[in-house]
Design an enzyme around this catalytic site. Structure first.
Site, PDB file in Angstrom:
ATOM      1  N   LYS A   1       0.842  -1.210   0.000  1.00 26.68           N
ATOM      2  CA  LYS A   1       0.000   0.000   0.000  1.00 26.68           C
ATOM      3  C   LYS A   1       0.874   1.256   0.000  1.00 26.68           C
ATOM      4  O   LYS A   1       0.650   2.179  -0.798  1.00 26.68           O
ATOM      5  CB  LYS A   1      -0.910   0.008   1.238  1.00 26.68           C
ATOM      6  CG  LYS A   1      -2.047  -0.997   1.186  1.00 26.68           C
ATOM      7  CD  LYS A   1      -2.784  -1.077   2.530  1.00 26.68           C
ATOM      8  CE  LYS A   1      -3.877  -2.139   2.492  1.00 26.68           C
ATOM      9  NZ  LYS A   1      -4.532  -2.352   3.801  1.00 26.68           N
TER      10      LYS A   1
ATOM     11  N   GLN B   1      -3.934  -1.067  10.471  1.00 27.32           N
ATOM     12  CA  GLN B   1      -4.025  -2.363   9.785  1.00 27.32           C
ATOM     13  C   GLN B   1      -4.610  -3.425  10.719  1.00 27.32           C
ATOM     14  O   GLN B   1      -4.232  -3.521  11.897  1.00 27.32           O
ATOM     15  CB  GLN B   1      -2.630  -2.790   9.292  1.00 27.32           C
ATOM     16  CG  GLN B   1      -2.629  -4.017   8.401  1.00 27.32           C
ATOM     17  CD  GLN B   1      -3.251  -3.791   7.018  1.00 27.32           C
ATOM     18  OE1 GLN B   1      -3.305  -2.671   6.525  1.00 27.32           O
ATOM     19  NE2 GLN B   1      -3.719  -4.863   6.400  1.00 27.32           N
TER      20      GLN B   1
ATOM     21  N   ASP C   1     -10.315   3.853   5.400  1.00 29.38           N
ATOM     22  CA  ASP C   1     -10.719   2.444   5.382  1.00 29.38           C
ATOM     23  C   ASP C   1     -12.241   2.326   5.334  1.00 29.38           C
ATOM     24  O   ASP C   1     -12.774   1.287   4.953  1.00 29.38           O
ATOM     25  CB  ASP C   1     -10.265   1.756   6.684  1.00 29.38           C
ATOM     26  CG  ASP C   1      -9.122   0.781   6.482  1.00 29.38           C
ATOM     27  OD1 ASP C   1      -8.942   0.288   5.364  1.00 29.38           O
ATOM     28  OD2 ASP C   1      -8.420   0.517   7.478  1.00 29.38           O
TER      29      ASP C   1
HETATM   30  N1  GUN Z   1      -6.636  -6.139   6.902  1.00 29.96           N
HETATM   31  C1  GUN Z   1      -7.026  -6.768   5.767  1.00 29.96           C
HETATM   32  N2  GUN Z   1      -7.597  -5.897   4.915  1.00 29.96           N
HETATM   33  C2  GUN Z   1      -7.573  -4.687   5.514  1.00 29.96           C
HETATM   34  C3  GUN Z   1      -8.014  -3.397   5.119  1.00 29.96           C
HETATM   35  O1  GUN Z   1      -8.570  -3.159   4.044  1.00 29.96           O
HETATM   36  N3  GUN Z   1      -7.778  -2.401   6.027  1.00 29.96           N
HETATM   37  C4  GUN Z   1      -7.206  -2.626   7.238  1.00 29.96           C
HETATM   38  N4  GUN Z   1      -7.051  -1.591   8.070  1.00 29.96           N
HETATM   39  N5  GUN Z   1      -6.801  -3.824   7.625  1.00 29.96           N
HETATM   40  C5  GUN Z   1      -6.975  -4.834   6.769  1.00 29.96           C
END
Ligand code: GUN
Length: 281
Positions: free
Chosen positions: A50, A94, A117
Site C-alpha cells: 500500500k 491495519q 478504510d
Molecule cells: N486487513 C485486511 N484488509 C484490511 C483493510 O482493508 N484495512 C485494514 N485496516 N486492515 C486490513
C-alpha cells in the site's frame, strides 16, 4: 462459453494512472499513514504494498510500527496524533490487531473525515443508509471488478460467503444499492451449496483455501475471490480456480484479482479525503 478472467491488476492500474495524474498537479499532496501493531507477516506485506504504491503515485506517506504488547491507550495516542496531523489526510490501522485490543474502540477513535478504510461507525452507518462517503476499499474493489464485466447487477442473485466488517457486510450493502438480491452466507450457514449454486454473482471472502469448488458454482456466473491463503509457499484463493474456471463466466485470479483493487480504492479514498471540506461530516 469460455471463461473471462477479470484482470484486477490491469483494472487497478487504470485507477492508479488517473490518481497519479490528479496528484501530479496538486500543490498539497494527499497524505496517508498506516499504523501497524505487532508482527503479523501478512500485514507487513500488505502495508508495504500500500505505501509503496502511495509513494509511487506522489502521496506523502508515514508509517507507524507499534509493539505487539501496546496498550489500547498507547495505540489511541498514535491515532489521535494522526487525527491532528495536517499533513495526513487519511490513515488506517491495519487489521487484525493483537487479541488483547478491542478493534471497535480503535476504529471509533479515528476521525471520520480521515477514515479512508471506511471502518468507523459513522462511515459504516453512512454506507448502510446509502450515503457513500468512505467505502471500505476491498468491498468497493469487488464491486468495480463485478462492474468491469459489463453485466447487469440489478435483479441478480448475489451471494457473499463471509460476513466480515471489512468485506462481507459492506459489499452486501453496496450490491443491495445496485439492486441485487443479496444473501450473506457464513460458517453457520446450513447447506452452503444450495445458496452458491443459485448465485449469478458469487463472492468468496472467508479465508479458506479452495472452499468454493466447481460443483458449487452456477454456470456462466461472476466469481470474485477475495481469499489470500498461504499454503506452503503459494498464495491460494478461497476458490478452486482451476476447476471453477470451467463453469464460471467470469472469474478473478489470486493473486492479481481483488488485491490490487484494494490498494487502488484505498488511495482513491485518500485522494477524496484530501479534497473533502470538513462540512461534509
Ligand atoms: N486487513 C485486511 N484488509 C484490511 C483493510 O482493508 N484495512 C485494514 N485496516 N486492515 C486490513
Amino acid at each position: 462459453m469460455t471463461v473471462k478472467i477479470i484482470d484486477g491488476k490491469k483494472i487497478a492500474s487504470q485507477f492508479f494512472d488517473k490518481i497519479k495524474a490528479e496528484v501530479s498537479v496538486m500543490k498539497n499532496k494527499p497524505g496517508i499513514a498506516i499504523v501497524k501493531v505487532g508482527n503479523d507477516p501478512a500485514s507487513e506485506i500488505y502495508i508495504n504494498n500500500k505505501l509503496k504504491k502511495a509513494a509511487e503515485l506522489g502521496f506523502y506517506v508515514e508509517r507507524f510500527n507499534l509493539d505487539e504488547k501496546s496498550t489500547l491507550g498507547e495505540i489511541l495516542k498514535v491515532v489521535d496524533k494522526l487525527n491532528q496531523n495536517n499533513k495526513i489526510h487519511g490513515f488506517i490501522v491495519q487489521l487484525p490487531l493483537p487479541t488483547h485490543i478491542d478493534e471497535k474502540l480503535i476504529m471509533g477513535g479515528i476521525l471520520p473525515q480521515k477514515d479512508v478504510d471506511g471502518f468507523t461507525p459513522l462511515s459504516m452507518g453512512n454506507l448502510a443508509i446509502g450515503n457513500n462517503l468512505m467505502i471500505p476499499a476491498t468491498a468497493k474493489g469487488c464491486l468495480e471488478l463485478i462492474k468491469s464485466t459489463g453485466q447487469k447487477i440489478s435483479g441478480k442473485n448475489a451471494v457473499i460467503v463471509g460476513r466480515s466488517n471489512i468485506v462481507g457486510k459492506p459489499l452486501a450493502l453496496l450490491l443491495l444499492q445496485e439492486n441485487a438480491t443479496v444473501t450473506i452466507c457464513h460458517s453457520k450457514t446450513r447447506n452452503l451449496v444450495k445458496y452458491t449454486q443459485n448465485a449469478d454473482i458469487l463472492v468468496a471472502a472467508v479465508g479458506k483455501s479452495k472452499l468454493i469448488t466447481a460443483d458449487m458454482v452456477k454456470k456462466g456466473s461472476i466469481v470474485i475471490d477475495v481469499g489470500i491463503n498461504k499454503v506452503g509457499s503459494k498464495i491460494i484463493g478461497d476458490v478452486d480456480f482451476e476447476n471453477v474456471k470451467d463453469v464460471a463466466g467470469y472469474i478473478t485470479p489470486v493473486p492479481g484479482g481483488v488485491g490490487p483493487m484494494t490498494i487502488a480504492m484505498l488511495l482513491e479514498n485518500t485522494l477524496k479525503a484530501s479534497k473533502l471540506p470538513r462540512s461534509h461530516y
